[in-house]
Design a protein around this motif. Structure first.
Motif, PDB file in Angstrom:
ATOM      1  N   ASP A 292       0.838  -1.204   0.000  1.00  0.00           N
ATOM      2  CA  ASP A 292       0.000   0.000   0.000  1.00  0.00           C
ATOM      3  C   ASP A 292       0.873   1.254   0.000  1.00  0.00           C
ATOM      4  N   GLY A 293       0.536   2.176  -0.860  1.00  0.00           N
ATOM      5  CA  GLY A 293       1.333   3.412  -0.937  1.00  0.00           C
ATOM      6  C   GLY A 293       1.258   3.984  -2.344  1.00  0.00           C
ATOM      7  N   LEU A 294       2.380   4.451  -2.849  1.00  0.00           N
ATOM      8  CA  LEU A 294       2.385   5.050  -4.190  1.00  0.00           C
ATOM      9  C   LEU A 294       1.913   4.042  -5.244  1.00  0.00           C
ATOM     10  N   ASN A 295       2.237   2.766  -5.006  1.00  0.00           N
ATOM     11  CA  ASN A 295       1.897   1.755  -6.020  1.00  0.00           C
ATOM     12  C   ASN A 295       0.406   1.393  -6.042  1.00  0.00           C
ATOM     13  N   THR A 296      -0.351   1.848  -5.042  1.00  0.00           N
ATOM     14  CA  THR A 296      -1.798   1.550  -5.052  1.00  0.00           C
ATOM     15  C   THR A 296      -2.622   2.846  -5.022  1.00  0.00           C
ATOM     16  N   LEU A 297      -1.960   3.959  -5.219  1.00  0.00           N
ATOM     17  CA  LEU A 297      -2.621   5.261  -5.080  1.00  0.00           C
ATOM     18  C   LEU A 297      -3.674   5.483  -6.175  1.00  0.00           C
ATOM     19  N   GLU A 298      -4.891   5.840  -5.742  1.00  0.00           N
ATOM     20  CA  GLU A 298      -5.959   6.148  -6.716  1.00  0.00           C
ATOM     21  C   GLU A 298      -6.603   7.466  -6.323  1.00  0.00           C
ATOM     22  N   TYR A 299      -6.807   8.326  -7.294  1.00  0.00           N
ATOM     23  CA  TYR A 299      -7.437   9.613  -7.016  1.00  0.00           C
ATOM     24  C   TYR A 299      -7.880  10.240  -8.334  1.00  0.00           C
ATOM     25  N   GLU A 300      -8.698  11.287  -8.185  1.00  0.00           N
ATOM     26  CA  GLU A 300      -9.151  11.997  -9.387  1.00  0.00           C
ATOM     27  C   GLU A 300      -8.893  13.495  -9.169  1.00  0.00           C
ATOM     28  N   VAL A 301      -8.144  14.089 -10.087  1.00  0.00           N
ATOM     29  CA  VAL A 301      -7.906  15.539  -9.968  1.00  0.00           C
ATOM     30  C   VAL A 301      -9.178  16.260 -10.419  1.00  0.00           C
ATOM     31  N   VAL A 302      -9.743  17.050  -9.517  1.00  0.00           N
ATOM     32  CA  VAL A 302     -10.991  17.761  -9.808  1.00  0.00           C
ATOM     33  C   VAL A 302     -10.671  19.124 -10.427  1.00  0.00           C
ATOM     34  N   ALA A 303      -9.622  19.766  -9.949  1.00  0.00           N
ATOM     35  CA  ALA A 303      -9.219  21.072 -10.497  1.00  0.00           C
ATOM     36  C   ALA A 303      -7.749  21.305 -10.231  1.00  0.00           C
ATOM     37  N   ARG A 304      -7.165  22.108 -11.112  1.00  0.00           N
ATOM     38  CA  ARG A 304      -5.769  22.475 -10.928  1.00  0.00           C
ATOM     39  C   ARG A 304      -5.641  23.970 -11.231  1.00  0.00           C
ATOM     40  N   LYS A 312      -2.465  24.866  -6.926  1.00  0.00           N
ATOM     41  CA  LYS A 312      -3.449  24.154  -6.105  1.00  0.00           C
ATOM     42  C   LYS A 312      -4.019  22.980  -6.898  1.00  0.00           C
ATOM     43  N   ILE A 313      -3.934  21.804  -6.283  1.00  0.00           N
ATOM     44  CA  ILE A 313      -4.482  20.614  -6.922  1.00  0.00           C
ATOM     45  C   ILE A 313      -5.619  20.117  -6.041  1.00  0.00           C
ATOM     46  N   THR A 314      -6.824  20.243  -6.554  1.00  0.00           N
ATOM     47  CA  THR A 314      -7.983  19.802  -5.775  1.00  0.00           C
ATOM     48  C   THR A 314      -8.309  18.376  -6.189  1.00  0.00           C
ATOM     49  N   VAL A 315      -8.389  17.494  -5.193  1.00  0.00           N
ATOM     50  CA  VAL A 315      -8.553  16.068  -5.522  1.00  0.00           C
ATOM     51  C   VAL A 315      -9.689  15.390  -4.780  1.00  0.00           C
ATOM     52  N   ASN A 316     -10.231  14.418  -5.478  1.00  0.00           N
ATOM     53  CA  ASN A 316     -11.157  13.487  -4.840  1.00  0.00           C
ATOM     54  C   ASN A 316     -10.344  12.229  -4.550  1.00  0.00           C
ATOM     55  N   ILE A 317     -10.134  11.971  -3.274  1.00  0.00           N
ATOM     56  CA  ILE A 317      -9.314  10.793  -2.933  1.00  0.00           C
ATOM     57  C   ILE A 317     -10.189   9.669  -2.379  1.00  0.00           C
ATOM     58  N   GLY A 318     -11.494   9.798  -2.581  1.00  0.00           N
ATOM     59  CA  GLY A 318     -12.401   8.749  -2.092  1.00  0.00           C
ATOM     60  C   GLY A 318     -12.621   8.872  -0.596  1.00  0.00           C
TER      61      GLY A 318
END
Ligand code: UDP
Ligand code: BGC
Length: 321
Positions: A292-304, A312-318
């Motif tokens: 678990d860590g960088l190799n399993t990282l999942e996210y969605e960039v909502v705005a930059r 500023k990087i706005t993210v949905n990280i679940g």
């Protein structure tokens, strides 16, 4: 007719001399300041490879006074930092930087702290002759805060932007009190928040690794980043400490007289409660590091957004469920 032509020529010469003096010699005119800056930057770009390396210890560094009472606007900080470019990036003006540094700040609803941090840190980092970019990684509302996962997102996104080789993961509410506390990476991962005023300038506990840590790219990849599984307050920094040890690296800390820093006091944020649900994972770091860590990282960039003082990087990280 002859006289008129002579007069005209005379007037033209006077006008030219006047324009020359006004535009090129008058030192304080805004045009001149702007032109100089532009010329300097072009010169700097053209000669970037010829510049000599910046010194290990930049000149004229010393203690600074931090006043947390002030209310500092973004505009004020922008006006005081003309060399900071969009996205909150800067390079030393007179030498070639030793490292390329990305500063990653986990963030949600802390604008007053962010304003204070930027106000003190841009002059601080430039005086240290840093080549750097500031990344504010903002978690969207709705889910429980996850500081560690935001750090992983910051590392991943900043690495796409530029060939950064040093990553400083910093809380938004810690301001160093001495410019000799170099915001740089070392031979080993470095814990930099070891001398906070709120802890009487002492290390809070032997294995403390929170607040601010610095990793080279290789060091961070070696531990597979932070765990993504720590939702809510606490534990993620202790787990990272165990990863570093499990990966066979040592922890460095600066001299506490020099790394003195102010922590802005605040209430626990809504959405960042201490649940303690992940604390059992701290001891499993040696194994978790691979799973678990960088190799399993999942996210969605909502705005930059490329703000003048930061990216500023706005993210949905679940969420934890
Ligand atoms: N943070 C944030 N918004 C939140 C919770 C945390 O921006 O709602 C960020 C911020 O950078 C903060 C860091 O996460 O400095 C660590 O959280 P906190 O200050 O609550 O931890 P403490 O330092 O008090 O243990
Ligand atoms: C928590 C850490 C935190 C530290 C200092 C520890 O108990 O596990 O996450 O940084 O306390 O507040």
């Amino acid at each position: 007719m002859l006289w008129t032509r002579k007069t005209f020529l005379y007037c033209m010469v006077v006008l030219c001399v006047f324009l020359f003096v006004f535009l090129y010699l008058k030192p304080s005119s805004p045009q001149e300041i702007w032109l100089n800056r532009k010329r300097f930057r072009n010169f700097h770009k053209l000669n970037a490879n010829e510049l000599i390396l910046c010194p290990e210890m930049p000149p004229n560094l010393g203690p600074i006074v931090i006043n947390l009472e002030e209310d500092i606007s973004f505009l004020h900080t922008i006006s005081e930092n003309p060399y900071v470019q969009f996205g909150g990036r800067a390079i030393p003006q007179l030498c070639k930087a030793l490292q390329k540094i990305a500063i990653i700040i986990p963030y949600r609803n802390r604008e007053p702290h962010l304003k204070t941090w930027l106000h003190y840190m841009h002059p601080f980092l430039q005086k240290q002759q840093g080549e750097y970019g500031v990344y504010v990684v903002e978690q969207i509302e709705m889910s429980t805060f996850n500081r560690a996962k935001l750090m992983n997102v910051g590392f991943t996104e900043a690495s796409k932007d530029y060939d950064y080789n040093c990553f400083i993961f910093s809380d938004v509410d810690i301001i160093p009190m001495d410019e000799r506390n170099l915001y740089r990476c070392s031979q080993n991962p470095k814990h930099m928040a070891n001398s906070l005023d709120k802890h009487n300038f002492r290390l809070f506990y032997e294995t403390a690794f929170g607040g601010i840590v610095a990793f080279t790219k290789e060091q961070f990849l070696k531990v597979n980043g932070f765990s993504n599984l720590f939702w809510g307050w606490g534990g993620e920094d202790d787990e990272l400490y165990n990863r570093v040890v499990a990966a066979g690296m040592k922890i460095e800390r600066p001299n506490p007289n020099i790394s003195r820093a102010k922590a802005i006091l605040h209430q626990r944020d809504p959405g960042n409660e201490k649940t303690g649900k992940s604390f059992h994972l701290v001891k499993k770091a040696a194994q978790l590091m691979h799973e678990d860590g960088l190799n399993t990282l999942e996210y969605e960039v909502v705005a930059r957004t490329e703000h003048r003082l930061f990216t500023k990087i706005t993210v949905n990280i679940g969420s934890s469920q």
